[in-house]
Design a protein around this motif. Structure first.
Motif, PDB file in Angstrom:
ATOM      1  N   GLU A  63       0.838  -1.192   0.000  1.00 50.47           N
ATOM      2  CA  GLU A  63       0.000   0.000   0.000  1.00 50.47           C
ATOM      3  C   GLU A  63       0.879   1.250   0.000  1.00 50.47           C
ATOM      4  OE1 GLU A  63      -3.351   2.181   2.755  1.00 50.47           O
ATOM      5  OE2 GLU A  63      -3.161   0.003   2.857  1.00 50.47           O
ATOM      6  N   GLY A  64       0.741   2.057  -1.029  1.00 47.20           N
ATOM      7  CA  GLY A  64       1.486   3.302  -1.126  1.00 47.20           C
ATOM      8  C   GLY A  64       2.890   3.174  -1.673  1.00 47.20           C
ATOM      9  N   GLY A  65       3.278   1.991  -2.148  1.00 44.35           N
ATOM     10  CA  GLY A  65       4.636   1.868  -2.657  1.00 44.35           C
ATOM     11  C   GLY A  65       5.025   0.458  -3.045  1.00 44.35           C
ATOM     12  N   MET A  66       6.289   0.109  -2.713  1.00 44.69           N
ATOM     13  CA  MET A  66       6.832  -1.170  -3.123  1.00 44.69           C
ATOM     14  C   MET A  66       7.823  -1.668  -2.071  1.00 44.69           C
ATOM     15  SD  MET A  66       8.795  -2.037  -6.706  1.00 44.69           S
ATOM     16  CE  MET A  66       7.324  -1.655  -7.652  1.00 44.69           C
ATOM     17  N   GLN A  67       7.774  -2.987  -1.842  1.00 44.53           N
ATOM     18  CA  GLN A  67       8.777  -3.622  -0.987  1.00 44.53           C
ATOM     19  C   GLN A  67       9.828  -4.270  -1.878  1.00 44.53           C
ATOM     20  OE1 GLN A  67       7.754  -5.608   2.750  1.00 44.53           O
ATOM     21  NE2 GLN A  67       8.644  -7.460   1.870  1.00 44.53           N
ATOM     22  N   ILE A  68      11.085  -4.076  -1.510  1.00 44.61           N
ATOM     23  CA  ILE A  68      12.205  -4.566  -2.305  1.00 44.61           C
ATOM     24  C   ILE A  68      12.997  -5.564  -1.473  1.00 44.61           C
ATOM     25  CG2 ILE A  68      14.221  -3.891  -3.669  1.00 44.61           C
ATOM     26  CD1 ILE A  68      11.636  -2.368  -4.461  1.00 44.61           C
ATOM     27  N   ALA A  69      13.286  -6.715  -2.058  1.00 42.46           N
ATOM     28  CA  ALA A  69      14.158  -7.704  -1.421  1.00 42.46           C
ATOM     29  C   ALA A  69      15.503  -7.689  -2.146  1.00 42.46           C
ATOM     30  CB  ALA A  69      13.532  -9.094  -1.489  1.00 42.46           C
ATOM     31  N   TRP A  70      16.554  -7.441  -1.383  1.00 43.65           N
ATOM     32  CA  TRP A  70      17.903  -7.342  -1.930  1.00 43.65           C
ATOM     33  C   TRP A  70      18.740  -8.523  -1.445  1.00 43.65           C
ATOM     34  CZ3 TRP A  70      18.373  -3.030  -4.920  1.00 43.65           C
ATOM     35  CH2 TRP A  70      17.578  -1.914  -4.616  1.00 43.65           C
ATOM     36  N   GLN A  71      19.815  -8.792  -2.155  1.00 47.46           N
ATOM     37  CA  GLN A  71      20.884  -9.616  -1.616  1.00 47.46           C
ATOM     38  C   GLN A  71      22.140  -8.766  -1.692  1.00 47.46           C
ATOM     39  OE1 GLN A  71      22.767 -12.974  -3.726  1.00 47.46           O
ATOM     40  NE2 GLN A  71      22.393 -14.118  -1.835  1.00 47.46           N
ATOM     41  N   ARG A  81      35.576  -7.993   1.210  1.00 46.37           N
ATOM     42  CA  ARG A  81      36.767  -7.341   1.752  1.00 46.37           C
ATOM     43  C   ARG A  81      37.864  -7.433   0.701  1.00 46.37           C
ATOM     44  NH1 ARG A  81      41.173  -9.401   4.775  1.00 46.37           N
ATOM     45  NH2 ARG A  81      40.041 -11.321   5.144  1.00 46.37           N
ATOM     46  N   GLU A  82      38.484  -6.304   0.413  1.00 42.72           N
ATOM     47  CA  GLU A  82      39.541  -6.256  -0.595  1.00 42.72           C
ATOM     48  C   GLU A  82      40.623  -7.281  -0.264  1.00 42.72           C
ATOM     49  OE1 GLU A  82      41.549  -2.627  -2.977  1.00 42.72           O
ATOM     50  OE2 GLU A  82      41.883  -2.586  -0.806  1.00 42.72           O
ATOM     51  N   GLY A  83      40.948  -8.115  -1.247  1.00 43.68           N
ATOM     52  CA  GLY A  83      42.002  -9.101  -1.098  1.00 43.68           C
ATOM     53  C   GLY A  83      41.578 -10.412  -0.450  1.00 43.68           C
ATOM     54  N   ALA A  84      40.330 -10.520  -0.027  1.00 41.96           N
ATOM     55  CA  ALA A  84      39.855 -11.743   0.633  1.00 41.96           C
ATOM     56  C   ALA A  84      39.259 -12.703  -0.391  1.00 41.96           C
ATOM     57  CB  ALA A  84      38.826 -11.408   1.697  1.00 41.96           C
ATOM     58  N   ASP A  85      39.326 -13.986  -0.067  1.00 42.30           N
ATOM     59  CA  ASP A  85      38.802 -15.016  -0.962  1.00 42.30           C
ATOM     60  C   ASP A  85      37.293 -15.195  -0.869  1.00 42.30           C
ATOM     61  OD1 ASP A  85      41.369 -15.555  -1.836  1.00 42.30           O
ATOM     62  OD2 ASP A  85      41.666 -17.206  -0.434  1.00 42.30           O
ATOM     63  N   LYS A  86      36.717 -14.842   0.296  1.00 39.15           N
ATOM     64  CA  LYS A  86      35.274 -15.014   0.448  1.00 39.15           C
ATOM     65  C   LYS A  86      34.675 -13.770   1.072  1.00 39.15           C
ATOM     66  CE  LYS A  86      35.604 -17.663   4.745  1.00 39.15           C
ATOM     67  NZ  LYS A  86      35.213 -18.892   5.410  1.00 39.15           N
ATOM     68  N   PRO A  87      33.375 -13.595   0.925  1.00 35.13           N
ATOM     69  CA  PRO A  87      32.718 -12.406   1.482  1.00 35.13           C
ATOM     70  C   PRO A  87      32.823 -12.368   3.005  1.00 35.13           C
ATOM     71  CG  PRO A  87      31.230 -13.628   0.029  1.00 35.13           C
ATOM     72  CD  PRO A  87      32.433 -14.477   0.233  1.00 35.13           C
ATOM     73  N   VAL A  88      32.682 -11.162   3.560  1.00 35.79           N
ATOM     74  CA  VAL A  88      32.636 -11.037   5.014  1.00 35.79           C
ATOM     75  C   VAL A  88      31.212 -11.193   5.515  1.00 35.79           C
ATOM     76  CG1 VAL A  88      34.718  -9.642   5.115  1.00 35.79           C
ATOM     77  CG2 VAL A  88      32.500  -8.503   5.038  1.00 35.79           C
ATOM     78  N   CYS A  89      30.233 -10.864   4.670  1.00 34.65           N
ATOM     79  CA  CYS A  89      28.835 -10.955   5.076  1.00 34.65           C
ATOM     80  C   CYS A  89      27.966 -11.052   3.831  1.00 34.65           C
ATOM     81  CB  CYS A  89      28.452  -9.713   5.890  1.00 34.65           C
ATOM     82  SG  CYS A  89      26.737  -9.623   6.432  1.00 34.65           S
ATOM     83  N   VAL A  90      26.926 -11.874   3.939  1.00 35.66           N
ATOM     84  CA  VAL A  90      25.890 -11.905   2.920  1.00 35.66           C
ATOM     85  C   VAL A  90      24.572 -11.702   3.653  1.00 35.66           C
ATOM     86  CG1 VAL A  90      24.722 -13.241   1.127  1.00 35.66           C
ATOM     87  CG2 VAL A  90      27.198 -13.447   1.411  1.00 35.66           C
ATOM     88  N   ALA A  91      23.805 -10.718   3.216  1.00 34.44           N
ATOM     89  CA  ALA A  91      22.552 -10.378   3.890  1.00 34.44           C
ATOM     90  C   ALA A  91      21.456 -10.147   2.862  1.00 34.44           C
ATOM     91  CB  ALA A  91      22.736  -9.121   4.738  1.00 34.44           C
ATOM     92  N   GLU A  92      20.234 -10.373   3.304  1.00 31.14           N
ATOM     93  CA  GLU A  92      19.058 -10.126   2.472  1.00 31.14           C
ATOM     94  C   GLU A  92      18.165  -9.084   3.145  1.00 31.14           C
ATOM     95  OE1 GLU A  92      17.110 -13.814   1.505  1.00 31.14           O
ATOM     96  OE2 GLU A  92      18.920 -14.632   0.573  1.00 31.14           O
ATOM     97  N   PRO A  93      18.531  -7.799   2.995  1.00 32.61           N
ATOM     98  CA  PRO A  93      17.696  -6.749   3.587  1.00 32.61           C
ATOM     99  C   PRO A  93      16.435  -6.489   2.757  1.00 32.61           C
ATOM    100  CG  PRO A  93      19.596  -5.781   2.494  1.00 32.61           C
ATOM    101  CD  PRO A  93      19.751  -7.271   2.386  1.00 32.61           C
ATOM    102  N   LEU A  94      15.429  -5.976   3.451  1.00 34.36           N
ATOM    103  CA  LEU A  94      14.185  -5.558   2.816  1.00 34.36           C
ATOM    104  C   LEU A  94      14.057  -4.050   2.958  1.00 34.36           C
ATOM    105  CD1 LEU A  94      11.799  -8.251   4.329  1.00 34.36           C
ATOM    106  CD2 LEU A  94      12.821  -8.260   2.041  1.00 34.36           C
ATOM    107  N   SER A  95      13.677  -3.404   1.872  1.00 34.36           N
ATOM    108  CA  SER A  95      13.426  -1.956   1.874  1.00 34.36           C
ATOM    109  C   SER A  95      11.978  -1.724   1.460  1.00 34.36           C
ATOM    110  CB  SER A  95      14.324  -1.231   0.876  1.00 34.36           C
ATOM    111  OG  SER A  95      15.670  -1.463   1.141  1.00 34.36           O
ATOM    112  N   ARG A  96      11.446  -0.624   1.920  1.00 31.15           N
ATOM    113  CA  ARG A  96      10.147  -0.177   1.445  1.00 31.15           C
ATOM    114  C   ARG A  96      10.280   1.253   0.951  1.00 31.15           C
ATOM    115  NH1 ARG A  96       5.127  -2.628   4.946  1.00 31.15           N
ATOM    116  NH2 ARG A  96       5.418  -4.744   4.161  1.00 31.15           N
ATOM    117  N   TYR A  97       9.789   1.457  -0.274  1.00 30.72           N
ATOM    118  CA  TYR A  97       9.765   2.789  -0.865  1.00 30.72           C
ATOM    119  C   TYR A  97       8.318   3.221  -0.997  1.00 30.72           C
ATOM    120  CZ  TYR A  97      14.678   2.178  -2.151  1.00 30.72           C
ATOM    121  OH  TYR A  97      16.019   1.986  -2.111  1.00 30.72           O
ATOM    122  N   TYR A  98       8.056   4.459  -0.595  1.00 26.12           N
ATOM    123  CA  TYR A  98       6.705   5.011  -0.651  1.00 26.12           C
ATOM    124  C   TYR A  98       6.666   6.202  -1.600  1.00 26.12           C
ATOM    125  CZ  TYR A  98       5.804   2.090   3.394  1.00 26.12           C
ATOM    126  OH  TYR A  98       5.669   1.012   4.236  1.00 26.12           O
TER     127      TYR A  98
END
Length: 150
Positions: free
Chosen positions: A119-127, A132-149
């Motif tokens: 209602e009034g906008g859109m919900q966005i699911a991100w990954q 980290r520069e020079g690292a072989d694997k990520p430091v964090c993987v997250a799936e935040p949700l945003s809402r834009y109105y």
């Protein structure tokens, strides 16, 4: 900065990488300020001398500091025109996969998982994959949700 003219333009990118942010350095001052703000003064984060003999040879950023930096990364890298406000709605999943030693440079790969009308906008699911520069694997993987109105 990746700019979208409308929410529809953003939604059309579902399933795609939207942007890769610039590098950002995490300093000991950032870590100390986060410790002061949260009350988490564990030695691995704030005791530089003791941390030299620890498992990483230096202090490391709090996992939640790393996660909270997503707000700033988004502010500096994604803009949607025609909306009156955007809010953080929550997270579906978060994993801390490797440490962030003080002085590390981080960036984020932002992938749009999907959108849904609200209602009034859109919900966005991100990954968001925080690298980290020079690292072989990520430091964090997250799936935040945003809402834009509109």
């Amino acid at each position: 900065m990746k700019t979208f003219e409308t929410l529809a333009e953003l939604a059309a990118c579902a399933g795609q990488e939207v942007t890769v942010t610039d590098w950002y350095t995490v300093t000991q001052q950032h870590i100390d300020q986060f410790a002061d703000a949260t009350g988490d003064h564990q030695w691995i984060h704030v005791d530089v001398e003791r941390a030299k003999a620890g498992p990483f040879g230096t202090t490391i950023a709090h996992g939640y500091l790393t996660l909270s930096m997503l707000a700033g990364f988004f502010d500096r890298s994604v803009k949607v025109k025609g909306v009156r406000m955007g809010i953080n709605y929550g997270l579906n999943k978060v994993r801390f996969m490797s440490p962030v030693p003080a002085g590390s440079r981080l960036r984020v790969r932002v992938h749009l998982l999907g959108t849904e009308p609200i209602e009034g906008g859109m919900q966005i699911a991100w990954q968001c994959t925080i690298e980290r520069e020079g690292a072989d694997k990520p430091v964090c993987v997250a799936e935040p949700l945003s809402r834009y109105y509109v």
